[in-house]
Design a protein around this motif. Structure first.
Motif, PDB file in Angstrom:
ATOM      1  N   UNK A  92       0.698  -1.065   0.088  1.00 19.31           N
ATOM      2  CA  UNK A  92      -0.139   0.008   0.022  1.00 19.31           C
ATOM      3  C   UNK A  92       0.819   1.206  -0.039  1.00 19.31           C
ATOM      4  N   UNK A  93       0.306   2.389  -0.443  1.00 17.41           N
ATOM      5  CA  UNK A  93       1.186   3.526  -0.551  1.00 17.41           C
ATOM      6  C   UNK A  93       1.310   3.837   0.824  1.00 17.41           C
ATOM      7  N   UNK A  94       0.465   4.208   1.773  1.00 17.75           N
ATOM      8  CA  UNK A  94       0.688   5.027   2.944  1.00 17.75           C
ATOM      9  C   UNK A  94       0.455   3.964   4.210  1.00 17.75           C
ATOM     10  N   UNK A  95      -0.887   3.445   4.153  1.00 13.29           N
ATOM     11  CA  UNK A  95      -1.129   2.444   5.423  1.00 13.29           C
ATOM     12  C   UNK A  95      -2.486   2.064   5.445  1.00 13.29           C
ATOM     13  N   UNK A  96      -2.952   1.425   6.310  1.00 15.58           N
ATOM     14  CA  UNK A  96      -4.393   0.680   6.303  1.00 15.58           C
ATOM     15  C   UNK A  96      -4.683   1.185   7.938  1.00 15.58           C
TER      16      UNK A  96
ATOM     17  N   UNK B 218      -2.543  -9.178  10.541  1.00 14.03           N
ATOM     18  CA  UNK B 218      -2.339 -10.467  10.212  1.00 14.03           C
ATOM     19  C   UNK B 218      -1.270 -10.631   9.223  1.00 14.03           C
ATOM     20  N   UNK B 219      -1.129  -9.568   8.506  1.00 13.30           N
ATOM     21  CA  UNK B 219      -0.006  -9.705   7.484  1.00 13.30           C
ATOM     22  C   UNK B 219       1.167  -8.422   7.546  1.00 13.30           C
ATOM     23  N   UNK B 220       2.348  -8.784   6.780  1.00 10.11           N
ATOM     24  CA  UNK B 220       3.283  -7.739   6.898  1.00 10.11           C
ATOM     25  C   UNK B 220       2.820  -6.403   6.063  1.00 10.11           C
ATOM     26  N   UNK B 221       2.814  -5.319   6.536  1.00 10.77           N
ATOM     27  CA  UNK B 221       2.212  -4.025   5.662  1.00 10.77           C
ATOM     28  C   UNK B 221       3.502  -3.548   5.084  1.00 10.77           C
ATOM     29  N   UNK B 222       3.594  -3.278   3.947  1.00  8.96           N
ATOM     30  CA  UNK B 222       4.666  -2.737   3.216  1.00  8.96           C
ATOM     31  C   UNK B 222       4.323  -1.357   2.585  1.00  8.96           C
ATOM     32  N   UNK B 223       4.793  -0.269   3.114  1.00 10.65           N
ATOM     33  CA  UNK B 223       4.441   1.005   2.516  1.00 10.65           C
ATOM     34  C   UNK B 223       5.521   1.881   2.219  1.00 10.65           C
ATOM     35  N   UNK B 224       5.236   2.976   1.441  1.00  9.56           N
ATOM     36  CA  UNK B 224       6.092   4.120   1.242  1.00  9.56           C
ATOM     37  C   UNK B 224       5.679   5.023   2.165  1.00  9.56           C
ATOM     38  N   UNK B 225       5.582   6.438   1.280  1.00  9.75           N
ATOM     39  CA  UNK B 225       4.896   7.453   1.991  1.00  9.75           C
ATOM     40  C   UNK B 225       5.784   8.149   3.137  1.00  9.75           C
ATOM     41  N   UNK B 226       6.091   7.385   3.931  1.00 10.20           N
ATOM     42  CA  UNK B 226       6.662   7.868   5.110  1.00 10.20           C
ATOM     43  C   UNK B 226       8.208   7.830   5.130  1.00 10.20           C
TER      44      UNK B 226
ATOM     45  N   UNK C 123       7.961  -5.221  13.788  1.00 10.76           N
ATOM     46  CA  UNK C 123       7.190  -6.616  13.906  1.00 10.76           C
ATOM     47  C   UNK C 123       6.255  -6.620  12.816  1.00 10.76           C
ATOM     48  N   UNK C 124       5.440  -5.652  12.449  1.00 12.66           N
ATOM     49  CA  UNK C 124       4.542  -5.736  11.251  1.00 12.66           C
ATOM     50  C   UNK C 124       4.527  -4.722  10.235  1.00 12.66           C
ATOM     51  N   UNK C 125       5.760  -4.009   9.980  1.00 18.16           N
ATOM     52  CA  UNK C 125       5.625  -2.950   8.741  1.00 18.16           C
ATOM     53  C   UNK C 125       7.068  -3.116   8.149  1.00 18.16           C
ATOM     54  N   UNK C 126       7.061  -2.678   7.023  1.00 15.84           N
ATOM     55  CA  UNK C 126       8.453  -2.474   6.385  1.00 15.84           C
ATOM     56  C   UNK C 126       8.098  -1.056   5.546  1.00 15.84           C
ATOM     57  N   UNK C 127       8.762  -0.040   5.831  1.00 15.49           N
ATOM     58  CA  UNK C 127       8.487   1.049   5.394  1.00 15.49           C
ATOM     59  C   UNK C 127       9.905   1.424   4.624  1.00 15.49           C
ATOM     60  N   UNK C 128       9.619   2.060   3.244  1.00 13.18           N
ATOM     61  CA  UNK C 128      10.837   1.778   2.236  1.00 13.18           C
ATOM     62  C   UNK C 128      11.296   3.241   1.659  1.00 13.18           C
TER      63      UNK C 128
ATOM     64  N   UNK D 278      -0.889   9.213   8.037  1.00  8.34           N
ATOM     65  CA  UNK D 278       0.132   9.846   8.772  1.00  8.34           C
ATOM     66  C   UNK D 278      -0.122  10.353  10.113  1.00  8.34           C
ATOM     67  N   UNK D 279       0.699   9.989  11.267  1.00  6.65           N
ATOM     68  CA  UNK D 279       1.791   9.570  11.368  1.00  6.65           C
ATOM     69  C   UNK D 279       1.560   7.864  11.172  1.00  6.65           C
ATOM     70  N   UNK D 280       2.734   7.325  10.735  1.00  6.55           N
ATOM     71  CA  UNK D 280       2.755   5.823  10.363  1.00  6.55           C
ATOM     72  C   UNK D 280       2.452   4.932  11.555  1.00  6.55           C
ATOM     73  N   UNK D 281       1.733   3.938  11.492  1.00  6.61           N
ATOM     74  CA  UNK D 281       1.668   2.869  12.581  1.00  6.61           C
ATOM     75  C   UNK D 281       2.820   2.140  12.713  1.00  6.61           C
ATOM     76  N   UNK D 282       3.315   1.757  14.061  1.00  6.72           N
ATOM     77  CA  UNK D 282       4.626   1.109  14.133  1.00  6.72           C
ATOM     78  C   UNK D 282       4.239  -0.232  15.223  1.00  6.72           C
ATOM     79  N   UNK D 283       4.951  -1.252  15.094  1.00  7.35           N
ATOM     80  CA  UNK D 283       4.848  -2.408  15.755  1.00  7.35           C
ATOM     81  C   UNK D 283       3.853  -3.200  15.336  1.00  7.35           C
ATOM     82  N   UNK D 284       3.562  -4.258  16.175  1.00  2.00           N
ATOM     83  CA  UNK D 284       2.500  -5.242  15.945  1.00  2.00           C
ATOM     84  C   UNK D 284       1.227  -4.829  15.858  1.00  2.00           C
ATOM     85  N   UNK D 285       0.536  -5.433  14.739  1.00  4.50           N
ATOM     86  CA  UNK D 285      -0.953  -5.158  14.737  1.00  4.50           C
ATOM     87  C   UNK D 285      -1.785  -6.253  14.735  1.00  4.50           C
ATOM     88  N   UNK D 286      -3.174  -6.080  14.538  1.00  2.37           N
ATOM     89  CA  UNK D 286      -4.022  -7.181  14.538  1.00  2.37           C
ATOM     90  C   UNK D 286      -4.266  -7.611  12.970  1.00  2.37           C
TER      91      UNK D 286
END
Length: 250
Positions: free
Chosen positions: A156-160, A191-199, A220-225, A181-189
């Motif tokens: 996703x571009x920014x997040x969910x 259930x999948x790794x969220x891969x985003x740009x934007x931030x 633990x739950x994201x990859x920001x690129x 924005x701001x981006x969410x960090x850490x574990x979430x519910x």
């Protein structure tokens, strides 16, 4: 798909995009490429980046996915808005984005007319020229999806809306997908790794004492690129192997 490559915000930096694409072998049908949006604005060749991404989507429709970012949304909103609203045009410093879409003489003629007219008239002229010369590109932009989901990842571009958990698809607004924005960090519910740009990843690393670091930020739950390629020259590329379930960065 076996290998998925992910390219975040390119912001008109066509040279850096071309360099990144040398790492991606689309001749292998098991390879997938996901673009996270924000192809336009800031860099010198927004139109060139859009054309390159569209050409890849057209040539490899089952392998290449291009998502929409907030800058594509803002660009289309400007084209669709009342001609009396030049907000986007005024934010295009030096008309760098406009100049990538139009011949120099067309832009200079429109700017010269400003001396004897109004910014609204210039806005109207430039919008109509871009729409007329790039109708296919604009039509393609209008149909870009807001996310791409696999069994293990959400791109996703920014997040969910992470508070929605498994209901994220139904509960996430278009604005959150492209502008969260701001981006969410850490574990979430979710259930999948969220891969985003934007931030931009620099400030995320700075929170942990890693100053001036523009490498991907992973928790633990994201990859920001987003390495802010337009300022740093860093265009991060993620590579995920679904067989070994390993992630690496180029």
């Amino acid at each position: 798909m076996t290998i998925t490559y992910v390219i975040p915000d390119t912001h008109g930096c066509r040279t850096e995009l071309q360099g990144a694409l040398t790492k991606v072998d689309l001749c292998d049908p098991s390879t997938q490429l996901v673009f996270l949006g924000d192809y336009v604005d800031r860099g010198p060749d927004s139109a060139g980046v859009l054309t390159a991404v569209k050409d890849l989507c057209d040539a490899h429709p089952s392998q290449v996915i291009a998502l929409a970012g907030n800058h594509e949304v803002w660009f289309l909103d400007w084209l669709d808005a009342d001609d009396g609203d030049p907000t986007w045009l005024l934010a295009d410093t030096g008309l760098v984005t406009v100049r990538s879409f139009l011949p120099t003489e067309v832009v200079e003629r429109a700017v010269a007319a400003l001396a004897g007219g109004s910014i609204e008239a210039v806005n109207t002229t430039i919008k109509r020229e871009i729409s007329a010369r790039h109708s296919d590109l604009i039509a393609w932009l209008r149909q870009l999806p807001l996310f791409h989901e696999t069994p293990t990842h959400i791109y996703v571009h920014a997040g969910v809306d992470e508070e929605a958990g498994p209901m994220w698809k139904a509960m996430t607004t278009a604005e959150t997908f492209t502008e969260k924005y701001p981006p969410s960090l850490g574990k979430h519910a979710v259930g999948k790794l969220i891969v985003a740009g934007h931030t931009g990843v620099g400030p995320l690393h700075a929170r942990e004492g890693r100053m001036r670091c523009w490498e991907p930020y992973v928790d633990a739950g994201h990859a920001y690129l987003d390495g802010r390629v337009e300022d740093t020259g860093v265009l991060n590329v993620m590579r995920y192997d679904s067989v070994s379930r390993t992630t690496s960065f180029l």
